[in-house]
Motif scaffolding. Structure first.
Motif, PDB file in Angstrom:
ATOM      1  N   LEU A  56     -14.831 -18.817 -57.385  1.00  0.00           N
ATOM      2  CA  LEU A  56     -15.407 -18.415 -58.663  1.00  0.00           C
ATOM      3  C   LEU A  56     -14.869 -19.409 -59.678  1.00  0.00           C
ATOM      4  O   LEU A  56     -13.753 -19.284 -60.180  1.00  0.00           O
ATOM      5  N   THR A  57     -15.654 -20.449 -59.952  1.00  0.00           N
ATOM      6  CA  THR A  57     -15.166 -21.607 -60.700  1.00  0.00           C
ATOM      7  C   THR A  57     -15.265 -21.410 -62.210  1.00  0.00           C
ATOM      8  O   THR A  57     -15.903 -20.466 -62.700  1.00  0.00           O
ATOM      9  N   LYS A  58     -14.659 -22.336 -62.949  1.00  0.00           N
ATOM     10  CA  LYS A  58     -14.766 -22.314 -64.409  1.00  0.00           C
ATOM     11  C   LYS A  58     -16.221 -22.409 -64.850  1.00  0.00           C
ATOM     12  O   LYS A  58     -16.625 -21.786 -65.840  1.00  0.00           O
ATOM     13  N   GLU A  59     -16.990 -23.198 -64.111  1.00  0.00           N
ATOM     14  CA  GLU A  59     -18.403 -23.347 -64.439  1.00  0.00           C
ATOM     15  C   GLU A  59     -19.157 -22.033 -64.234  1.00  0.00           C
ATOM     16  O   GLU A  59     -20.025 -21.673 -65.040  1.00  0.00           O
ATOM     17  N   HIS A  60     -18.823 -21.321 -63.144  1.00  0.00           N
ATOM     18  CA  HIS A  60     -19.439 -20.011 -62.914  1.00  0.00           C
ATOM     19  C   HIS A  60     -19.086 -19.040 -64.036  1.00  0.00           C
ATOM     20  O   HIS A  60     -19.939 -18.291 -64.523  1.00  0.00           O
ATOM     21  N   VAL A  61     -17.810 -19.031 -64.407  1.00  0.00           N
ATOM     22  CA  VAL A  61     -17.352 -18.124 -65.466  1.00  0.00           C
ATOM     23  C   VAL A  61     -18.096 -18.410 -66.763  1.00  0.00           C
ATOM     24  O   VAL A  61     -18.579 -17.498 -67.444  1.00  0.00           O
ATOM     25  N   ALA A  62     -18.194 -19.689 -67.112  1.00  0.00           N
ATOM     26  CA  ALA A  62     -18.882 -20.060 -68.358  1.00  0.00           C
ATOM     27  C   ALA A  62     -20.355 -19.670 -68.309  1.00  0.00           C
ATOM     28  O   ALA A  62     -20.917 -19.179 -69.299  1.00  0.00           O
ATOM     29  N   ASP A  63     -20.980 -19.859 -67.164  1.00  0.00           N
ATOM     30  CA  ASP A  63     -22.396 -19.509 -67.007  1.00  0.00           C
ATOM     31  C   ASP A  63     -22.598 -18.001 -67.124  1.00  0.00           C
ATOM     32  O   ASP A  63     -23.523 -17.528 -67.805  1.00  0.00           O
ATOM     33  N   PHE A  64     -21.716 -17.243 -66.480  1.00  0.00           N
ATOM     34  CA  PHE A  64     -21.814 -15.778 -66.546  1.00  0.00           C
ATOM     35  C   PHE A  64     -21.621 -15.294 -67.976  1.00  0.00           C
ATOM     36  O   PHE A  64     -22.362 -14.433 -68.462  1.00  0.00           O
ATOM     37  N   GLU A  65     -20.625 -15.826 -68.669  1.00  0.00           N
ATOM     38  CA  GLU A  65     -20.375 -15.411 -70.056  1.00  0.00           C
ATOM     39  C   GLU A  65     -21.551 -15.763 -70.960  1.00  0.00           C
ATOM     40  O   GLU A  65     -21.908 -14.988 -71.863  1.00  0.00           O
ATOM     41  N   ALA A  66     -22.163 -16.923 -70.710  1.00  0.00           N
ATOM     42  CA  ALA A  66     -23.317 -17.322 -71.517  1.00  0.00           C
ATOM     43  C   ALA A  66     -24.495 -16.377 -71.311  1.00  0.00           C
ATOM     44  O   ALA A  66     -25.248 -16.087 -72.251  1.00  0.00           O
ATOM     45  N   LYS A  67     -24.646 -15.890 -70.089  1.00  0.00           N
ATOM     46  CA  LYS A  67     -25.755 -14.984 -69.776  1.00  0.00           C
ATOM     47  C   LYS A  67     -25.430 -13.532 -70.132  1.00  0.00           C
ATOM     48  O   LYS A  67     -26.328 -12.678 -70.136  1.00  0.00           O
ATOM     49  N   ASN A  68     -24.154 -13.269 -70.390  1.00  0.00           N
ATOM     50  CA  ASN A  68     -23.709 -11.916 -70.762  1.00  0.00           C
ATOM     51  C   ASN A  68     -22.803 -12.038 -71.984  1.00  0.00           C
ATOM     52  O   ASN A  68     -21.572 -11.915 -71.875  1.00  0.00           O
ATOM     53  N   PRO A  69     -23.378 -12.279 -73.155  1.00  0.00           N
ATOM     54  CA  PRO A  69     -22.594 -12.599 -74.355  1.00  0.00           C
ATOM     55  C   PRO A  69     -21.610 -11.527 -74.786  1.00  0.00           C
ATOM     56  O   PRO A  69     -20.697 -11.804 -75.554  1.00  0.00           O
TER      57      PRO A  69
END
Length: 449
Positions: A56-69
């Protein structure tokens, strides 16, 4: 898992059931706790996640947060000691890395959330899309394989399968392994002996690698099931390792070690893994799952000679299990279960899941993602065909809530070493294993109740 580090894949077998390692610590957390959208300031929920940062990478985390503000992730690297302390304190992470094999302990202690209501409502994760490997996370109150889902698998492999270097077979004129029919364990050992090459008192080519340092319980349990016998009593509270099937499995490992066909805990490889030796063309066969093929994408010199073969068989029943089935679960005392489920959907069926499937670093746990497995290179297509045919023989390994896989591995290895050092006999070792494990099982049952 992604391909960022080859040896890190070992975590599948050594750290996946971290919380279960605390079998006798902590209290029963119960199954209470409601889903909550409560969060911090400004209505933002902080979701505490304990996982491996190369999965579960930093990129995944950032993408998830962007899609779930409305959700922010507080990421913790997998740490068994810290997790057990958090569970015992009643303040666990909201989303935790864990394996299907060994999850019975968590479920019996009431530490995990029943995910079935979420599955029933989800438009992303559907029960009929789940491969059977997810059944290892199910628990009906007395055994695994049926009842509610308490976790989901991210990716997996049927870990008893074989990878081999056909060029090393050709050098000693040994026929290649079948891509469709499983070889018997006795024949496998005989071939391993023929493939082993020694020079100047040293082994220059190991005929067969078993990843001894990673797991002994799972392969021996598989051998017992293949012979039509059960490892545990029906209540999972006792074991008899003196049965003919258990003795045969244990004896096979003794024969393997005495033959010098491959590494053992008494003759280990420097890095504790078959991979570097296999890559150096100094190991003919290694027992590893489909995921192993991810190591060869950039190894053009090996791609033309490596092959995958079905799991060997000891007995009449063809069984090809996963030794781990790593995924995730949501603790019963999580304060943000709804948000944790959103992450579950994203991680198990969203972009990270598609990336994992396309990488070839494991089989997806969803039927719908199987077609995304790589088939561009010839060795990938061959492995894909073998893995697809092998799926029908997948079966969960026995899993008791009263003893951990780590306990099994330590007990088996200790007794194997004693036999190999001529300090005891096979029969006495099997009796000792029975006695030691039944003591642990009794203590575990008393603790859990």
């Amino acid at each position: 898992m992604d391909g960022s580090g080859r040896i890190s894949r070992r975590l599948l077998l050594t750290g996946a059931t971290a919380a279960a390692g605390g079998l006798l610590s902590g209290c029963n957390a119960g199954s209470s706790g409601t889903s909550s959208g409560q969060g911090g300031s400004g209505g933002t929920v902080t979701l505490t996640v304990m996982y491996n940062n190369n999965e579960l990478t930093k990129e995944h985390v950032a993408d998830f947060e962007a899609k779930n503000p409305g959700v922010k992730i507080n990421f913790l690297q997998t740490d068994p000691t810290r997790l057990n302390a958090m569970l015992a304190a009643g303040n666990p992470p909201d989303f935790v890395r864990g394996a299907a094999v060994g999850s019975a302990n968590l479920n019996a202690r009431g530490l995990a959330t029943d995910l079935t209501p979420y599955l029933d409502k989800s438009a992303v994760l559907k029960k009929d899309d789940l491969l059977a490997v997810n059944d290892g996370f199910r628990w009906d109150g007395s055994k695994i394989g049926q009842g509610p889902y308490y976790g989901l698998v991210k990716d997996w492999s049927q870990d008893a399968t074989l990878w081999y270097n056909s060029a090393l077979f050709d050098q000693v004129k040994v026929p290649h392994l079948s891509a469709t029919e499983p070889i018997g364990y006795d024949e496998l050992l005989a071939i391993g002996k023929r493939l082993t090459i020694r020079s100047g008192g040293k082994t220059t080519v190991h005929g067969l690698g078993l990843e001894w340092a990673w797991n002994l319980f799972a392969p021996m349990a598989t051998m017992i099931l293949q012979q039509g016998e059960q490892l545990y009593t029906d209540d999972l509270a006792e074991v008899d390792f003196t049965t003919p099937a258990a003795r045969r499995a244990f004896s096979w490992y003794v024969d393997f070690a005495r033959a010098g066909a491959g590494p053992t805990s008494l003759t280990p490889l420097p890095d504790g893994s078959d991979l570097s030796t296999f890559l150096a063309k100094r190991m003919a066969i290694t027992q590893d799952g489909y995921w192993y093929g991810g190591n060869f994408v950039k190894e053009s010199a090996l791609q033309s000679v490596i092959r995958m073969a079905p799991a060997p068989r000891m007995g009449d029943q063809r069984i090809s299990p996963t030794y781990a089935g790593v995924g995730a679960w949501i603790p019963a005392k999580s304060k943000h279960k709804d948000e944790a489920w959103k992450l579950m959907e994203y991680f198990m069926a969203g972009p990270p899941a598609e990336e994992r499937a396309k990488s070839g670093w494991g089989l997806p746990a969803l039927k719908s993602l199987l077609p995304k497995l790589p088939q561009e290179l010839p060795y990938q297509k061959q492995a894909y065909d073998v893995a697809q045919a092998e799926l029908q023989f997948a079966k969960p390994l026995p899993d008791t809530p009263y003893a951990t896989v780590d306990t099994w591995n330590l007990t088996l290895d200790k007794n194997l070493q004693q036999v190999l050092k001529n300090q005891t006999t096979v029969d006495n070792a099997c009796q000792a294993i029975t006695k030691e494990l039944n003591k642990v099982l009794k203590q575990g049952k008393e603790q859990i109740g």
